[in-house]
Design a protein around this motif. Structure first.
Motif, mmCIF file in Angstrom:
data_model
loop_
_atom_site.group_PDB
_atom_site.id
_atom_site.type_symbol
_atom_site.label_atom_id
_atom_site.label_comp_id
_atom_site.label_asym_id
_atom_site.label_seq_id
_atom_site.Cartn_x
_atom_site.Cartn_y
_atom_site.Cartn_z
ATOM 1 N N GLN A 1 41.086 -2.608 33.762
ATOM 2 C CA GLN A 1 41.260 -3.651 32.754
ATOM 3 C C GLN A 1 41.456 -5.020 33.402
ATOM 4 O O GLN A 1 40.918 -6.029 32.917
ATOM 5 C CB GLN A 1 42.444 -3.309 31.852
ATOM 6 C CG GLN A 1 42.204 -2.104 30.962
ATOM 7 C CD GLN A 1 43.422 -1.732 30.142
ATOM 8 O OE1 GLN A 1 44.431 -2.438 30.137
ATOM 9 N NE2 GLN A 1 43.348 -0.617 29.446
ATOM 10 N N ASN A 2 42.215 -5.066 34.486
ATOM 11 C CA ASN A 2 42.431 -6.344 35.176
ATOM 12 C C ASN A 2 41.127 -6.890 35.747
ATOM 13 O O ASN A 2 40.854 -8.091 35.652
ATOM 14 C CB ASN A 2 43.467 -6.172 36.296
ATOM 15 C CG ASN A 2 44.865 -5.964 35.770
ATOM 16 O OD1 ASN A 2 45.165 -6.335 34.632
ATOM 17 N ND2 ASN A 2 45.729 -5.379 36.572
ATOM 18 N N GLU B 1 38.048 -6.195 34.705
ATOM 19 C CA GLU B 1 37.128 -6.554 33.634
ATOM 20 C C GLU B 1 37.548 -7.821 32.908
ATOM 21 O O GLU B 1 36.757 -8.379 32.135
ATOM 22 C CB GLU B 1 36.985 -5.387 32.656
ATOM 23 C CG GLU B 1 36.212 -4.217 33.249
ATOM 24 C CD GLU B 1 36.032 -3.063 32.284
ATOM 25 O OE1 GLU B 1 36.741 -3.038 31.252
ATOM 26 O OE2 GLU B 1 35.181 -2.189 32.555
ATOM 27 N N ALA B 2 38.776 -8.272 33.138
ATOM 28 C CA ALA B 2 39.206 -9.554 32.576
ATOM 29 C C ALA B 2 38.643 -10.733 33.364
ATOM 30 O O ALA B 2 38.701 -11.884 32.898
ATOM 31 C CB ALA B 2 40.741 -9.625 32.546
#
Length: 265
Positions: free
Chosen positions: A91-92, A94-95
């Motif tokens: 998630q980090n 893909e941010a």
């Protein structure tokens, strides 16, 4: 009746300890399983496993440097094989604006493998950021490698995919006559216009924009070439907002191009 038969007909009494043996054994077994599972869970929670020693980064990258990715991954590398939060890591990553998607997996005993798919810009949007192939808008913090020529698309918020699709339709027709669309704009009033590379602006208006553009490709442009009076780079604009014709203005008459919504609309 014989004494032996009388004895066998009497109900037999099972001692209490024997009757409780199986329930007690079952309860004890369940307790051992539950307790053992809890202990194992506690042990796994505390045991993070061996440290990652190798980071493998897969995927073609032009804008994402390996050092930048390592910096993002560093906390997970320090957490150990079992303790690393791979979902949070993904998630980090893909941010990050330049990251389209990431897959993360462990390889025993000490390797963390990332497969990174980078955003590929296909157009500039409103001079603020880029659009990818799906028409998604993203704004990178840094550009490490110039992406080369990209068309400049403009439009109201939420019209990104619509303008990108219209640009693709326009350019497909322009390819047949050797021209390139440099800009495509959808105004707040839903009027279309296009800027040709090293050429004029085409005014297509709010209605029948595709039909008017097709008329430019099949009628107006061949007529201009045949007449030989003007080169495209001599023209300021070509107005296709007429039912059965078009108008044009040389660059010396550039003031006329300010009236975007003049004519038939």
């Amino acid at each position: 009746m014989s004494q032996a038969r009388r004895k066998s007909s009497q109900p037999q009494t099972v001692p209490l300890a024997q009757r409780l043996r199986w329930p007690l054994g079952l309860a004890l077994g369940l307790a051992l399983v539950i307790g053992g599972g809890f202990i194992a869970q506690q042990w796994l929670a505390e045991f993070e496993g061996p440290a990652f020693e190798t980071l493998v980064i897969k995927g073609e990258r032009r804008q994402l440097s390996p050092d930048h990715i390592r910096a993002q991954v560093k906390p997970a590398l320090e957490s150990g094989y079992f303790g690393a939060d791979l979902s949070g890591l993904r998630q980090n990553l893909e941010a990050e604006p330049w990251v389209a998607s990431v897959s993360v997996r462990r390889q025993w005993p000490s390797t963390l493998e990332l497969t990174v798919r980078e955003q590929v810009p296909v157009a500039i949007w409103n001079r603020q950021g880029f659009l990818n192939h799906s028409g998604d808008f993203f704004v990178p913090r840094e550009i490490h490698e110039e992406p080369g020529f990209l068309p400049e698309l403009n439009g109201p918020e939420g019209s990104e995919s619509e303008v990108l699709d219209r640009y693709r339709d326009f350019q497909e027709q322009l390819d047949r006559i050797g021209l390139v669309a440099e800009t495509v704009t959808l105004s707040e009033r839903r009027a279309w216009q296009m800027g040709l590379m090293e050429g004029p602006t085409l005014y297509l208006g709010r209605q029948d924009g595709e039909r008017r553009f097709t008329r430019f490709v099949s009628v107006a442009y061949p007529a201009l070439k045949q007449a030989g009076r003007f080169q495209l780079d001599d023209l300021d604009y070509i107005d296709m907002r007429y039912t059965n014709g078009f108008s044009l203005a040389p660059k010396v008459a550039s003031g006329a191009s300010e009236t975007e919504d003049a004519g038939n609309g």
